[in-house]
Design an enzyme around this catalytic site. Structure first.
Site, PDB file in Angstrom:
ATOM      1  N   THR A 186       1.180  -1.538   0.040  1.00  0.00           N
ATOM      2  CA  THR A 186       0.044  -0.494  -0.039  1.00  0.00           C
ATOM      3  C   THR A 186       0.962   1.178  -0.111  1.00  0.00           C
ATOM      4  O   THR A 186       2.355   1.135   0.620  1.00  0.00           O
ATOM      5  CB  THR A 186      -0.486   0.352   1.236  1.00  0.00           C
ATOM      6  OG1 THR A 186       0.128   0.140   2.177  1.00  0.00           O
ATOM      7  CG2 THR A 186      -1.933  -1.176   1.201  1.00  0.00           C
ATOM      8  N   GLU A 334      -5.730  -4.357  -0.472  1.00  0.00           N
ATOM      9  CA  GLU A 334      -5.525  -5.265   0.406  1.00  0.00           C
ATOM     10  C   GLU A 334      -6.985  -6.443  -0.761  1.00  0.00           C
ATOM     11  O   GLU A 334      -7.184  -6.817   0.445  1.00  0.00           O
ATOM     12  CB  GLU A 334      -6.614  -4.890   1.868  1.00  0.00           C
ATOM     13  CG  GLU A 334      -5.417  -3.651   3.039  1.00  0.00           C
ATOM     14  CD  GLU A 334      -5.282  -2.414   2.448  1.00  0.00           C
ATOM     15  OE1 GLU A 334      -5.124  -2.032   1.532  1.00  0.00           O
ATOM     16  OE2 GLU A 334      -4.432  -2.225   3.063  1.00  0.00           O
ATOM     17  N   LYS A 443     -15.478  16.367  10.666  1.00  0.00           N
ATOM     18  CA  LYS A 443     -16.730  16.034  12.305  1.00  0.00           C
ATOM     19  C   LYS A 443     -17.111  17.048  12.273  1.00  0.00           C
ATOM     20  O   LYS A 443     -16.364  18.562  13.517  1.00  0.00           O
ATOM     21  CB  LYS A 443     -15.887  15.506  13.015  1.00  0.00           C
ATOM     22  CG  LYS A 443     -15.580  14.150  12.658  1.00  0.00           C
ATOM     23  CD  LYS A 443     -15.163  13.227  13.828  1.00  0.00           C
ATOM     24  CE  LYS A 443     -15.544  11.844  12.989  1.00  0.00           C
ATOM     25  NZ  LYS A 443     -13.535  10.893  13.521  1.00  0.00           N
ATOM     26  N   TRP A 448     -21.000  14.242  10.849  1.00  0.00           N
ATOM     27  CA  TRP A 448     -19.567  14.299   9.745  1.00  0.00           C
ATOM     28  C   TRP A 448     -20.113  14.654   9.100  1.00  0.00           C
ATOM     29  O   TRP A 448     -21.683  13.947   7.742  1.00  0.00           O
ATOM     30  CB  TRP A 448     -20.202  12.863   9.708  1.00  0.00           C
ATOM     31  CG  TRP A 448     -19.058  11.756  10.811  1.00  0.00           C
ATOM     32  CD1 TRP A 448     -18.468  11.711  11.496  1.00  0.00           C
ATOM     33  CD2 TRP A 448     -19.103  10.623  10.550  1.00  0.00           C
ATOM     34  NE1 TRP A 448     -17.903  11.018  12.304  1.00  0.00           N
ATOM     35  CE2 TRP A 448     -18.412  10.135  11.581  1.00  0.00           C
ATOM     36  CE3 TRP A 448     -19.656   9.394   9.674  1.00  0.00           C
ATOM     37  CZ2 TRP A 448     -17.665   8.811  12.278  1.00  0.00           C
ATOM     38  CZ3 TRP A 448     -19.100   7.828  10.259  1.00  0.00           C
ATOM     39  CH2 TRP A 448     -18.400   7.789  10.779  1.00  0.00           C
TER      40      TRP A 448
HETATM   41  P1  ADP Z   1      -3.243   3.163  -1.807  1.00  0.00           P
HETATM   42  O1  ADP Z   1      -2.252   1.916  -2.163  1.00  0.00           O
HETATM   43  O2  ADP Z   1      -3.502   4.334  -2.302  1.00  0.00           O
HETATM   44  O3  ADP Z   1      -4.093   2.978  -0.760  1.00  0.00           O
HETATM   45  P2  ADP Z   1      -5.707   1.918  -3.466  1.00  0.00           P
HETATM   46  O4  ADP Z   1      -6.187   1.373  -4.621  1.00  0.00           O
HETATM   47  O5  ADP Z   1      -5.625   0.480  -2.469  1.00  0.00           O
HETATM   48  O6  ADP Z   1      -4.496   2.457  -3.140  1.00  0.00           O
HETATM   49  O7  ADP Z   1      -6.550   2.518  -2.338  1.00  0.00           O
HETATM   50  C1  ADP Z   1      -7.913   3.205  -1.456  1.00  0.00           C
HETATM   51  C2  ADP Z   1      -8.709   3.510  -1.365  1.00  0.00           C
HETATM   52  O8  ADP Z   1      -8.497   4.850  -2.090  1.00  0.00           O
HETATM   53  C3  ADP Z   1     -10.326   2.993  -0.884  1.00  0.00           C
HETATM   54  O9  ADP Z   1     -10.128   2.644   0.683  1.00  0.00           O
HETATM   55  C4  ADP Z   1     -10.625   3.828  -0.944  1.00  0.00           C
HETATM   56  O10 ADP Z   1     -10.217   4.727  -0.380  1.00  0.00           O
HETATM   57  C5  ADP Z   1     -10.225   4.562  -1.914  1.00  0.00           C
HETATM   58  N1  ADP Z   1     -10.828   5.002  -3.344  1.00  0.00           N
HETATM   59  C6  ADP Z   1     -10.882   3.652  -4.269  1.00  0.00           C
HETATM   60  N2  ADP Z   1     -11.896   3.409  -4.944  1.00  0.00           N
HETATM   61  C7  ADP Z   1     -13.072   4.505  -5.131  1.00  0.00           C
HETATM   62  C8  ADP Z   1     -13.796   4.953  -5.511  1.00  0.00           C
HETATM   63  N3  ADP Z   1     -14.622   4.737  -6.448  1.00  0.00           N
HETATM   64  N4  ADP Z   1     -14.517   6.138  -4.791  1.00  0.00           N
HETATM   65  C9  ADP Z   1     -13.948   6.510  -3.571  1.00  0.00           C
HETATM   66  N5  ADP Z   1     -12.124   6.079  -3.527  1.00  0.00           N
HETATM   67  C10 ADP Z   1     -12.234   4.678  -4.329  1.00  0.00           C
END
Ligand code: ADP
Length: 546
Positions: A186, A334, A443, A448
């Protein structure tokens, strides 16, 4: 218990490329290379060269379970590494070259990579790592002899020399389907990057979900452009889904600018393209400045957008200017990454564009294999009424249960659910809407406010190129939204006009307390808004009313 009598064949990544070579041998893989020209090969070629690569890796002493790293753009050699490394039982570790060099150093050492394959464009980066990644026995440049770079790295190997002349009579080992196949860290916007270790089984099951009609519907008839990088969660599983379905793949190499992507879409008759919103922003800007007519020139039918939320305006532009349907999807490293896909249901037939866009703004419905639930801060389940926002938890056979070499147990809740760190609502039809990262929610007086909803409302203004919302400290309400805007070139917009525009588009108590204009916004290595950095940048900022 009476056991079933079906064959217990393991789900292996090697079986995907074997299938493609048998059923779709002449289907093309088109790559824009780091060397420059467009390269064309077939699944049969990839299959053959992949076996040569596996022979070469064996000769280099790579044994099952060892990690082999890549620093590379999307291209056919990277695809060969996907199959060659995992197929022989080793673990493909794809590294995001956009990370800081110190993070890359940390990741390579943490993963204990034994070999590093890299694209020509990353010679300087790899040189800067020399001496700091002691576990790496050899570095291989993914090119041919004629293009080998002049550089200071000792014992540098050349990819084509390495596999050339090797036997392609390599037989794939019959592995346990639960052994590790690939590793992806990640991006670690907070703390050190964490390794997610996929298995053959999880990758094959995920691929089936991606190919399914109500998944991403990858089939043999598609020409799929992978703008999403192969170092970002296995390019959302597309190299596997491509081979499973026999789809024609187009791999754009390092050229991800609007003009290059548009050119590939047109010249290669791309029907489906996948990427994060920032790349589509560049594409749409190119279409505007070059005054192109994508509707007339392209045969793009669908665009899969994920990684960050796809704003309504983006889906609308693809619909009107491209006649293409935006498939909004959500997931994370993940989760291999696919979690939800926003396809329409039969009862949505006949909706107006406006009504349809309102659905497409949502991140979509869980694909079979992914279970979702919403919980409050105490872990108590919340209703799926489309209104109540809660922490989004998931479980399924391609969701992680722990991080690589991480001592910390207890990642999952008592029912085996993983906390995504996202806050969401789920409606009665199962459509999930991400309202925020839990770290990013604003917040305000115990309630929220969704930063994502505000950002999407702001980018609907024709003069806004990009927008971000963060919480700023407030004496009375603890936090209030601060809107940070990048104007489009030549776009005219004031604080007052922006706030006026938001009236009626979001709840009145969500209206930001202030608007600030900047030239650009910080992004993470995966193209998301870098909220942490933004909060740092604005840590001394005081709201007008505070
Ligand atoms: P990184 O390595 O940057 O964490 P990830 O692809 O694992 O890359 O990131 C996952 C996160 O990206 C998700 O938990 C969410 O917050 C955000 N995300 C992914 N797809 C979307 C979407 N379609 N809309 C909003 N947020 C998204």
């Amino acid at each position: 218990m009476l056991k079933g009598l079906m064959q217990d064949r393991p789900l292996l990544i090697s079986s995907l490329i074997e299938h493609a070579a048998r059923l779709h041998p002449r289907r093309e893989i088109v790559s824009r290379t780091s060397e420059g020209p467009i390269h064309r090969c077939t699944y049969a070629d990839i299959d053959r060269r992949t076996r040569q690569l596996a022979s070469a890796l064996t000769a280099l002493g790579v044994t099952p379970g060892q990690r082999v790293a890549t620093l590379a753009w999307n291209g056919y050699r990277h695809m060969e590494l996907y199959y060659g490394v995992s197929g022989m039982g080793a673990v493909l570790h794809t590294i995001n070259p956009r990370l800081f060099p110190e993070q890359i150093e940390y990741i390579v050492n943490h993963a204990e990579d034994c070999l590093l394959f890299f694209d020509l464009g990353f010679v300087g980066l790899v040189e800067s790592l020399a001496g700091k990644i002691p576990g790496v026995r050899a570095c291989v440049v993914m090119t041919d002899r004629a293009h080998m770079p002049e550089c200071s790295l000792p014992g540098l190997l050349c990819y084509e020399d390495l596999i050339g002349g090797r036997s392609d009579a390599y037989d794939w080992p019959v592995l346990d389907e639960n052994v590790a196949s690939s590793l992806c860290y990640t991006s670690g916007t907070t703390g050190n990057p964490k390794g997610v270790l996929y298995s053959h089984r999880s990758s094959v099951l995920h691929s089936w979900a991606a190919c399914a009609v109500d998944g991403l519907a990858i089939g043999a008839a598609e020409t799929v452009l992978l703008v999403v990088p192969m170092f970002h969660v296995n390019a959302w599983g597309m190299p596997y889904a491509g081979a499973m379905s026999g789809a024609r793949l187009v791999l754009p190499g390092p050229a991800l600018d609007g003009a290059s992507i548009y050119g590939l879409m047109r010249d290669e008759q791309v029907t489906l393209a996948l990427g994060v919103p920032t790349v589509w922003l560049m594409l749409l800007q190119h279409v505007d400045t070059a005054r192109l007519k994508p509707r007339d020139e392209l045969c793009l039918r669908r665009v899969v957008i994920g990684g960050s939320s796809a704003p309504r305006t983006m889906s609308e532009r693809f619909a009107t200017d491209f006649s293409a349907f935006v498939v909004h999807a959500w997931g994370m490293t993940e989760m291999s990454p696919l979690g939800t896909v926003c396809n329409l249901l039969p009862r949505h037939a006949g909706l107006t564009l406006e009504e349809r866009l309102a659905i497409q703004e949502k991140q979509g419905r869980a694909v079979y294999g992914v279970e979702m639930k919403l919980v409050d801060d105490a872990g108590v389940r919340l209703p799926c009424d489309g209104e109540t926002a809660g922490h989004l938890l998931v479980r399924g056979p391609w969701v992680t249960r722990g991080y690589y070499r991480d001592a910390g147990a207890g990642l999952l809740d008592p029912d085996g659910f993983f906390d995504t760190g996202d806050v969401a609502t789920i409606d009665a039809d199962g459509y999930m809407r991400i309202t925020d990262r839990s770290k990013d929610v604003i917040k305000s007086g115990g309630e929220w406010i969704s930063s994502i909803a505000l950002e999407n409302a702001a980018v609907a203004h024709p003069a806004v190129a990009e927008a971000a919302v963060i919480g700023a400290a407030h004496d009375k309400w603890q936090e209030r939204p601060l809107l940070i805007v990048v104007r489009k070139p030549g776009g005219e917009l004031t604080r007052e006009l922006m706030l006026e525009f938001l009236q009626g588009r979001v709840a009145s108590w969500w209206i930001p307390d202030d608007v600030v204009f900047v030239d650009q916004l910080p992004h993470t290595a995966t193209g998301k808004l870098h909220k942490l950095k933004l909060r740092e940048m604005f840590k001394d900022y005081r709201l007008p009313a505070a």
